[in-house]
Design a protein around this motif. Structure first.
Motif, PDB file in Angstrom:
ATOM      1  N   GLU A  32       0.828  -1.196   0.000  1.00 26.67           N
ATOM      2  CA  GLU A  32       0.000   0.000   0.000  1.00 26.67           C
ATOM      3  C   GLU A  32       0.870   1.258   0.000  1.00 26.67           C
ATOM      4  N   ASN A  33       0.237   2.386  -0.197  1.00 28.38           N
ATOM      5  CA  ASN A  33       0.963   3.652  -0.072  1.00 28.38           C
ATOM      6  C   ASN A  33       1.561   3.738   1.315  1.00 28.38           C
ATOM      7  N   GLY A  34       2.829   4.058   1.349  1.00 24.90           N
ATOM      8  CA  GLY A  34       3.477   4.213   2.643  1.00 24.90           C
ATOM      9  C   GLY A  34       3.932   2.918   3.254  1.00 24.90           C
ATOM     10  N   ALA A  35       3.882   1.809   2.471  1.00 22.26           N
ATOM     11  CA  ALA A  35       4.301   0.518   3.019  1.00 22.26           C
ATOM     12  C   ALA A  35       5.814   0.471   3.214  1.00 22.26           C
ATOM     13  N   GLY A  36       6.535   1.326   2.513  1.00 15.05           N
ATOM     14  CA  GLY A  36       7.980   1.371   2.685  1.00 15.05           C
ATOM     15  C   GLY A  36       8.754   0.897   1.470  1.00 15.05           C
ATOM     16  N   LYS A  37       8.067   0.768   0.353  1.00 10.24           N
ATOM     17  CA  LYS A  37       8.727   0.263  -0.855  1.00 10.24           C
ATOM     18  C   LYS A  37       9.844   1.203  -1.303  1.00 10.24           C
ATOM     19  N   SER A  38       9.489   2.460  -1.461  1.00 13.79           N
ATOM     20  CA  SER A  38      10.489   3.419  -1.942  1.00 13.79           C
ATOM     21  C   SER A  38      11.634   3.515  -0.950  1.00 13.79           C
ATOM     22  N   THR A  39      11.303   3.498   0.322  1.00 12.73           N
ATOM     23  CA  THR A  39      12.347   3.626   1.337  1.00 12.73           C
ATOM     24  C   THR A  39      13.324   2.460   1.256  1.00 12.73           C
ATOM     25  N   LEU A  40      12.793   1.266   1.095  1.00 11.62           N
ATOM     26  CA  LEU A  40      13.651   0.085   1.000  1.00 11.62           C
ATOM     27  C   LEU A  40      14.601   0.217  -0.193  1.00 11.62           C
ATOM     28  N   HIS A  79      13.779   6.940  -9.671  1.00 13.74           N
ATOM     29  CA  HIS A  79      13.038   7.336  -8.482  1.00 13.74           C
ATOM     30  C   HIS A  79      11.582   7.619  -8.799  1.00 13.74           C
ATOM     31  N   GLN A  80      10.777   7.410  -7.756  1.00  8.64           N
ATOM     32  CA  GLN A  80       9.339   7.650  -7.915  1.00  8.64           C
ATOM     33  C   GLN A  80       9.076   9.120  -8.197  1.00  8.64           C
ATOM     34  N   GLU A  81       9.689   9.977  -7.398  1.00 10.53           N
ATOM     35  CA  GLU A  81       9.540  11.400  -7.640  1.00 10.53           C
ATOM     36  C   GLU A  81      10.598  11.785  -8.655  1.00 10.53           C
ATOM     37  N   SER A 191       4.981  -1.009  -8.645  1.00 11.36           N
ATOM     38  CA  SER A 191       3.847  -0.409  -9.339  1.00 11.36           C
ATOM     39  C   SER A 191       2.578  -0.688  -8.561  1.00 11.36           C
ATOM     40  N   HIS A 192       1.593   0.149  -8.768  1.00 12.82           N
ATOM     41  CA  HIS A 192       0.288  -0.113  -8.170  1.00 12.82           C
ATOM     42  C   HIS A 192      -0.688  -0.662  -9.193  1.00 12.82           C
ATOM     43  N   LYS A 193      -0.199  -0.870 -10.441  1.00 11.17           N
ATOM     44  CA  LYS A 193      -1.103  -1.362 -11.489  1.00 11.17           C
ATOM     45  C   LYS A 193      -1.023  -2.888 -11.543  1.00 11.17           C
ATOM     46  N   ARG A 389       5.367  17.077   2.773  1.00 11.16           N
ATOM     47  CA  ARG A 389       6.397  16.514   1.893  1.00 11.16           C
ATOM     48  C   ARG A 389       6.980  15.220   2.445  1.00 11.16           C
ATOM     49  N   LEU A 390       6.718  14.922   3.724  1.00  6.88           N
ATOM     50  CA  LEU A 390       7.269  13.711   4.307  1.00  6.88           C
ATOM     51  C   LEU A 390       6.352  12.499   4.108  1.00  6.88           C
ATOM     52  N   LEU A 391       5.172  12.740   3.525  1.00  6.47           N
ATOM     53  CA  LEU A 391       4.280  11.610   3.280  1.00  6.47           C
ATOM     54  C   LEU A 391       4.743  10.863   2.038  1.00  6.47           C
ATOM     55  N   SER A 392       4.316   9.608   1.936  1.00  7.38           N
ATOM     56  CA  SER A 392       4.616   8.875   0.717  1.00  7.38           C
ATOM     57  C   SER A 392       3.784   9.464  -0.413  1.00  7.38           C
ATOM     58  N   GLY A 393       4.224   9.179  -1.646  1.00 11.31           N
ATOM     59  CA  GLY A 393       3.605   9.810  -2.812  1.00 11.31           C
ATOM     60  C   GLY A 393       2.092   9.669  -2.843  1.00 11.31           C
TER      61      GLY A 393
HETATM   62  N1  LIG Z   1      12.167  11.589   4.499  1.00  5.22           N
HETATM   63  C1  LIG Z   1      11.165  11.104   5.240  1.00  5.22           C
HETATM   64  N2  LIG Z   1      10.899  11.633   6.455  1.00  5.22           N
HETATM   65  C2  LIG Z   1       9.903  11.167   7.223  1.00  5.22           C
HETATM   66  N3  LIG Z   1       9.100  10.145   6.854  1.00  5.22           N
HETATM   67  C3  LIG Z   1       9.305   9.555   5.662  1.00  5.22           C
HETATM   68  C4  LIG Z   1      10.341  10.019   4.789  1.00  5.22           C
HETATM   69  N4  LIG Z   1      10.306   9.263   3.663  1.00  5.22           N
HETATM   70  C5  LIG Z   1       9.294   8.374   3.833  1.00  5.22           C
HETATM   71  N5  LIG Z   1       8.695   8.546   5.030  1.00  5.22           N
HETATM   72  C6  LIG Z   1       7.594   7.741   5.577  1.00  5.22           C
HETATM   73  O1  LIG Z   1       7.992   6.406   5.503  1.00  5.22           O
HETATM   74  C7  LIG Z   1       6.897   5.575   5.153  1.00  5.22           C
HETATM   75  C8  LIG Z   1       7.249   4.742   3.915  1.00  5.22           C
HETATM   76  O2  LIG Z   1       7.294   5.607   2.781  1.00  5.22           O
HETATM   77  P1  LIG Z   1       7.630   5.108   1.293  1.00  5.22           P
HETATM   78  O3  LIG Z   1       7.832   6.318   0.471  1.00  5.22           O
HETATM   79  O4  LIG Z   1       8.737   4.117   1.340  1.00  5.22           O
HETATM   80  O5  LIG Z   1       6.289   4.380   0.884  1.00  5.22           O
HETATM   81  P2  LIG Z   1       5.914   3.659  -0.472  1.00  5.22           P
HETATM   82  O6  LIG Z   1       5.662   2.253  -0.119  1.00  5.22           O
HETATM   83  O7  LIG Z   1       6.903   3.938  -1.494  1.00  5.22           O
HETATM   84  O8  LIG Z   1       4.513   4.337  -0.806  1.00  5.22           O
HETATM   85  P3  LIG Z   1       3.905   4.869  -2.187  1.00  5.22           P
HETATM   86  O9  LIG Z   1       3.283   3.708  -2.814  1.00  5.22           O
HETATM   87  O10 LIG Z   1       2.864   5.848  -1.755  1.00  5.22           O
HETATM   88  O11 LIG Z   1       5.009   5.474  -2.948  1.00  5.22           O
HETATM   89  C9  LIG Z   1       5.706   6.491   4.957  1.00  5.22           C
HETATM   90  O12 LIG Z   1       4.937   6.483   6.122  1.00  5.22           O
HETATM   91  C10 LIG Z   1       6.328   7.869   4.771  1.00  5.22           C
HETATM   92  O13 LIG Z   1       5.458   8.852   5.254  1.00  5.22           O
END
Ligand SMILES: Nc1ncnc2c1ncn2[C@@H]1O[C@H](COP(=O)(O)OP(=O)(O)OP(=O)(O)O)[C@@H](O)[C@H]1O
Ligand SMILES: Nc1ncnc2c1ncn2[C@@H]1O[C@H](COP(=O)(O)OP(=O)(O)OP(=O)(O)O)[C@@H](O)[C@H]1O
Ligand SMILES: [Mg+2]
Ligand SMILES: [Mg+2]
Lengths: 501, 331, 289, 331
Positions: A32-40, A79-81, A191-193, A389-393
């Motif tokens: 899901e959005n915010g699951a941590g994919k991009s962060t990983l 990158h996503q963004e 991807s979400h598709k 800006r700290l939320l996931s996309g």
């Molecule tokens: N630089 C940051 N500072 C604080 N919180 C962050 C930062 N980057 C990401 N987060 C938080 O970490 C969590 C994981 O975010 P991430 O971007 O990895 O999600 P995602 O799985 O890629 O979601 P999406 O599908 O919406 O892109 C989210 O709760 C997000 O708000």
């Protein structure tokens, strides 16, 4: 990657996450959005330092602490963004840091030749010397992909590469992916598709709340299973019956809208309670039409009627005061006040509602409505005072939607409303749009995803090269839409086109 | 569908590029025409040379600051750094009696070193450029006074030093146009900087940094190193400015310089460089510096009262930039 | 126009001292039927700006030039150019190390400041601690006045110690703050010398704000300084004759144009004034508002 | 799952918020401690009052410029505008003999009007704030000289005028702490501005504009009007600064003011407000202004040679901001 932890102030983004990639496989990473994919993936590509855990490459532990090290280790990422330098050309962007030089001087011709070669291999028709700033998001995304390809890495991470692409471009991208796969490149695909996952990937790893849920083979696992792994429950995706709105009063009517080559004589109307989908290829001019109606860009000619009254709209504030809301396709640039918190972003279009005659704000009221929408749209945020800006996309996108919902407009224009939004949220948003329509709001949805258009629209307007080439009923077939979307000859001959429209 | 659009667009960009460059001169030309009509003394060779001479120092400083501004930074220290470099030249040549080339080199290296420090403070310590260079401005101002003992240092023992700015190599070849060397040095610096900006990796990263620093970082570029490089180069150019002003005055004036940074930045912005970074040209900066000099000179030639000169200058600076904005919008 | 055109390039413009010079020049212009322009840089450190002004003035082809050099060496090439063009030059305020100026209308700042030191010594009884709030650390007048004062103290009054010399740029507010710091750091201070109008007023302001009874000697005049002397906040001040400098510069230029011989130095003089002699016609004539 | 996270996080933010605010003082406190140890004269009541008094004008200007900087702009005209407002007060009170409140009002309105013009040039003509306010700086400087006839205007005919800054209402009530009115006015202005920034729509839009102006425009907000409003409010605050300085000097000094803008901006940035807009606090600006005053006062009390004062000030400005950056990074 094993046992990866990563925390941000107030947020635990990853906890004991793990991921494994084989050479020559396409491995989908879902959640899901915010699951941590991009962060990983940012941990893997050296953007973030991990708090704990280890990264193994060919079975050996490696330390990757900078993007440069990741590149040297053969890892590249889209990158996503979008991360492009807007003032530079496409070629300059692609080879940043690796410019060909002769005697210490940049060899611009070589640079453009190399870029042209990459574009050619992608079947992409783009001048290497075009300024990135002048490109649409879709083309910028293609430039990002070209850049990632140019590294010729062993591991290629693609974080939602297709969010801004249309079907033809997606097909092109998949051809490229298959080629790379044959060459033994390992590809991480986010991807979400859902349909893409099935089409392209070999294995799927699912994450939830920063944790590893499981890895399954893509071909054998039904989509429903993957979705339930993602959201922890099953979603019902029953088709929505299209209501008959032909008797409803017209809410918005556009007559003879024109501007240069981008908008040519566009006329249509939307009724109350109706969802009008806008389909078309990238650059067809849908966004331009929406922005012109909304007053964000100037128009050369054309009338706009709201509830049977002609209105003069020269700036967004005129449109908003007439009850029109517009959710733009580029949330970062046009949607979010990124430095502000979620609460204020949601209230941004409705601030006067929370202002007393002395100009003092009702902070409690803002907080209450922000919390309402955070709950209603399941926005994942630690609190309503988190910076947007700290939320996931995907959650950022929900914040922008909440802003327009709070504003309570009669006419809503959604430009790519589900771009970068996960399946669960997507179906929430569909439900939301249906509800809004049922409440009598007139809705325009611009989308590059045909299934989305077909799922939502009561009627479908199709554009091609700045012209409205036709309006189809909501149960039209994909083929019909594509025929109108590619009807270029009609665009050349105005009279021929009029018959179809 | 891009097939048809692309070539047209390309030639379009080229055309507007040339057109743009031509039009950028329009503000300058308008000023020149107005002053020529208003006073017969304006268009004399001598006065043109005086204007160019007056542009030399500010032009060089403005070019230096252009580099930093394109990276998205700002440099408030150029004025006092110029003085510092002049003082260093004075110490080398007058106090220590070293040969002239070493004095010149010393000034330029002092500029580069100061730029290196500013750049490091900005890149490594992440101090905003405004503050880093404001601090440097004060530090350099104090050091110039300390080193010089708060007295001007004269270059009387270095014969030929004042020829660096005031002599005219061109005039020796073509006596009709005795363009002072200082002006030729300005043009040389401009050409060199334009070359670096357009043709070298350093130039490329200068634009890239101002455009999207995070993207450059994510591309694996050593952002800090290049940024420091830009500040150092900028400082070296200021060093040239220090030599120029020292030569022009045949002395290093330790209290000079504060306030010059604003004029240099004004020239840059009038020249169309955006303060938010990512774009800018040396040619534009040259034109901006010329506009300021022509304005000051023309108003003086017309014997406008000094307080009104200030008012008119302020108004025209705003109008010049506004005209530039209108022009861009049309293109 | 055939009216005689004289360009005056001064060291400053906004400051009252220079405005008084300008007033004198304007007066002479009216009396003699010539036209003058008056220009000067923002601060006395901007030597190159003064060169640009001089260059622009030359381009205007004036009949004569009056010039107060910020740095006499730096100006030599341009002065030479003017000389070659046959434009007579009169130096004012401070001299130019050159034969080019036909005459120099000036004040001896060192001597003027030494007079301030003498007065100060007398007022504090020949011993104690004093401080100086200067207006400029590097300009000729700034250096001359501070050194004139300090050296005189050293030479003639061994029991008086100059404990602090600070510079406020001639800015009243800054000089006020500096004065307060000096007074607070040196509670036993006996006197402060302010080296120009802005500095002197700043010193007096600082004294008043802290309710101190330190002896203040100022420099130049102006309405504020005069009233501070009248009501005793300031003991007295040195004045030059700025109006006279302006007037005599223009007068000398006109004389030069008429082919008359000029004395090399026109000493415009300086005076100490206080509440007792302010209204003497001789003094009142050289004070400005 | 957000539910559980929310309360913890929220109190976290509150705690760090308070902690943050406390720590922001640390640079100031460090300076005070150092100077107190170095000189017994530093911690006298009189000296503390002198420091506060010295902060009043710069503090008010810095608060004014804070507003503009939060919108993502900059204001170089605050110094000369302050003078212009003082001159207007002089014209009203001394030349025209109007009653004191009208003179004060006139100065404040003149400031607001000038801000209105700057704001309009920025918002409507799209001239970058740097240039618009640089132009205004020159225009206002010239106009102050023109209006005043290049001479100071004294307020001798308006008894009590100098009590605005110098008198002490507090001292009449509590004789032990004769805080001058000027300082109280600074605090009042700070409180009022903090209220406007934090609690009103104007304040919210100030931040929103600096955060993403295009997003605000696309939210249907009349961006131009609010922006002009911010500049006008900022101008009005500068008008208060003009009254303060006029009262302090009991005169309007037409040549004063240039250079004050850099000091004001420095206070803002030292106070943690970002020059790229979108964030900033009045409290931070106050602390920034105090740091500058304490530094100047302390170095003078220690009788540090002037040229070294400059060097030390430059260094400490950089260090203060760097310390602030380190602190933020840790949180
Ligand atoms: N630089 C940051 N500072 C604080 N919180 C962050 C930062 N980057 C990401 N987060 C938080 O970490 C969590 C994981 O975010 P991430 O971007 O990895 O999600 P995602 O799985 O890629 O979601 P999406 O599908 O919406 O892109 C989210 O709760 C997000 O708000
Ligand atoms: N910033 C821009 N600069 C130059 N041309 C642009 C820009 N944005 C769009 N265009 C051009 O305007 C036309 C219409 O683009 P628009 O974005 O409206 O299309 P769209 O149908 O909304 O497509 P998309 O699905 O990409 O959003 C295209 O020819 C496109 O190339
Ligand atoms: Mg993501
Ligand atoms: Mg679009």
């Amino acid at each position: 990657m094993r046992n990866i932890d990563k925390s941000f102030p107030g947020v635990r983004a990853l906890s004991q996450a793990q991921f494994e990639l084989m050479p020559g496989e396409v491995h989908a990473l879902m959640g899901e959005n915010g699951a941590g994919k991009s962060t990983l993936m940012k941990v893997l590509s050296g953007v973030y330092d991990r708090d704990a855990g280890e990264v193994l490459l060919d079975g050996k532990a490696v330390e990757i602490t900078s993007p440069r090290q990741a590149q040297d280790a053969g890892i590249s990422i889209i990158h996503q963004e979008l991360a492009l330098m807007r003032d530079l050309t496409a070629a300059q962007n692609i080879f940043i840091g690796r410019e060909p030089r002769r005697f210490g001087i940049l060899d611009e011709r070589q640079l453009n030749r190399d870029t042209a070669a990459i574009f050619k291999s992608m079947n992409l028709n783009l001048e290497p010397t075009v300024l990135v700033e002048t490109l649409t998001i879709a083309k910028q995304q293609m430039v990002e992909i070209a850049k990632a390809l140019s590294y010729r890495s062993r591991v290629l991470i693609m974080d939602e590469p297709t969010a801004a692409l249309n079907d033809a471009e997606i097909a092109e991208l998949f051809a490229i992916i298959n080629r790379l796969k044959a060459e033994g490149v390992g590809i991480v695909y986010i991807s979400h598709k859902m349909d893409e996952i099935k089409r392209i990937s070999d294995r799927v790893t699912v994450m939830r709340d920063g944790e590893y849920v499981g890895t399954v083979p893509a071909a054998e696992t039904p989509i429903e299973t993957i979705i339930s792994m993602m959201v922890g429950r099953t979603l019902n995706t029953e088709a929505h019956a299209i209501p008959d709105t032909s008797g409803q009063p017209v809410a918005l009517e556009v007559k003879g809208l024109n501007r240069g080559r981008e908008i040519r004589d566009v006329s249509f109307s939307v009724r109350q309670g109706e969802i009008l989908g806008f389909a078309g290829l990238m650059g067809a001019g849908r966004t331009e039409v929406a922005r012109a109606i909304f007053g964000a860009d100037r128009k050369e000619s054309g009338e706009i009627w709201v509830h049977g009254e002609r209105v003069g709209i020269t700036a967004p504030r005129d449109a908003v005061s007439k009850g029109i809301g517009y959710l733009s396709e580029d949330r970062k640039l046009f949607g979010l006040a990124t430095g502000m918190d979620v609460r204020n972003n949601i209230a941004l279009a409705s601030l006067e509602r929370f202002t007393n005659p002395a100009g003092v704000l009702d902070e409690a009221g803002m907080e209450k409505s922000a919390r309402d929408y955070i709950r209603q749209l399941a926005i994942k945020t630690p609190s309503d005072t988190q910076e947007a800006r700290l939320l996931s996309g995907g959650n950022q996108q929900k914040v922008v939607i909440a802003k327009w919902l709070l504003r309570d407009c009669d006419i809503l224009i959604f430009d790519e409303p589900t771009r970068g939004i996960d399946v669960g949220a997507k179906s929430e948003i569909y439900k939301l749009l249906n509800n809004l329509a049922a409440q009598g709001k007139a809705i325009i949805v611009i989308s590059s995803e045909l299934p989305e258009i077909l799922r939502l629209s009561h009627r479908i307007a199709v554009m091609c090269e700045g012209r409205l080439t036709g309006i189809l009923p909501g149960d039209a077939s994909q083929e019909e839409i594509m025929r109108l979307a590619t009807m270029r000859e009609a665009a050349m001959r105005p009279d021929a086109e009029r018959k179809i429209a | 569908m891009t097939d048809t659009a692309a070539p047209a667009q390309k030639s379009g960009i080229r055309m507007t590029g040339a057109f743009h460059r031509l039009l950028a001169f329009s503000g300058l030309i308008a000023l020149v025409v107005v002053f020529s009509l208003a006073s017969p003394n304006f268009m004399q060779t001598q006065n043109i040379l005086a204007i160019l001479q007056a542009t030399a120092v500010n032009g060089v400083l403005a070019i230096a600051v252009t580099l930093v501004i394109i990276t998205g930074g700002i440099d408030l220290s150029v004025g006092t750094l110029m003085t510092f470099c002049a003082v260093i030249a004075g110490v080398f040549l007058t106090y220590w009696g070293l040969p002239m080339p070493i004095g010149i080199l010393g000034a330029i290296l002092a500029g580069a070193a100061s730029g290196l420090i500013s750049g490091t403070v900005v890149a490594k310590l992440k101090v905003p450029p405004f503050i880093a260079t404001l601090g440097m401005m004060l530090i350099l101002k104090g050091l110039s006074l300390v080193i010089s003992g708060t007295r001007p240092i004269y270059f009387n023992d270095t014969p030929g030093f004042n020829q660096i700015a005031l002599g005219s190599v061109v005039g020796q070849i073509i006596p009709a146009v005795p363009v002072p060397n200082g002006v030729m040095i300005l043009f040389l610096v401009a050409l060199l900087t334009a070359f670096i900006l357009g043709k070298t990796a350093l130039g490329r990263y200068t634009f890239a940094l101002g455009s999207n620093e995070e993207a450059v970082r994510l591309s694996g570029v050593n952002v800090d190193r290049w940024k420091i490089g830009v500040y150092a180069l900028s400082g070296a150019i200021v060093g040239v400015g220090g030599v120029l002003i020292a030569s022009r005055l045949n002395s290093a004036q330790p209290a000079l310089g504060q306030g010059y940074e604003l004029e240099a930045i004004a020239a840059v912005v009038i020249g169309g460089t955006s303060l938010s970074g990512g774009r800018g040209t040396v040619l534009g900066t040259l034109i901006g510096a010329l506009i300021i000099s022509v304005l000051a000179n023309g108003l003086r030639i017309l014997s406008v009262a000094q307080e009104w000169q200030t008012v008119v200058t302020g108004t025209i600076i705003i109008l010049a930039v506004y005209a530039d904005i209108l022009r861009r919008r049309k293109l | 126009q055939d009216q005689v055109d004289i360009a005056l390039i001064s060291k400053g413009f906004q400051h009252q001292f220079w405005q008084a010079v300008k007033a004198g020049a304007d007066q002479a212009a009216a009396d003699l039927g010539v036209s003058v322009t008056f220009e000067g840089p923002e601060s006395e450190s901007q030597v190159d700006r003064q060169m640009d002004m001089l260059a622009a003035a030359l381009s205007r082809e004036p009949d004569a030039i009056g010039f107060a050099a910020l740095d006499s060496q730096a100006a030599l090439p341009l002065l030479q150019q003017a000389n070659d063009a046959g434009i007579p030059i009169i130096a004012f305020d401070s001299g130019v190390d050159s034969d080019i100026p036909l005459a120099t209308a000036t004040t001896d700042n060192v001597a003027a400041a030494a007079l301030a030191a003498d007065v100060m010594a007398e007022k504090i009884g020949g011993e104690g601690k004093v401080a100086v709030v200067g207006h400029d650390q590097t300009s000729r007048t700034g250096i001359d006045r501070v050194e004139g004062f300090v050296n005189r103290m050293k030479e003639a009054y061994p029991n008086i110690e100059v404990v602090s010399i600070q510079y406020g740029g001639g800015d009243q507010l800054q000089s006020t703050e500096i004065t307060k710091s000096i007074l607070l750091a040196n509670p036993d201070l006996d006197g402060i010398f302010g080296s120009n109008e802005g500095s002197a007023i700043g010193v007096a302001n600082g004294k008043q704000e802290l309710g101190s009874d330190v002896v203040v000697i100022g420099f130049d005049s102006g309405a504020a300084q005069k009233s501070m002397i009248e009501n005793g906040v300031m003991a007295g001040a040195i004045t030059q004759n700025p109006v006279g400098i302006g007037y005599q510069t223009v007068q000398a230029a006109v004389a030069a144009l008429n082919g008359e011989d000029l004395p090399k130095v026109i000493d415009t003089g300086f005076y100490y004034y206080d509440a007792t002699n302010m209204d003497d016609p001789e003094i009142a004539a050289v004070l400005y508002d």
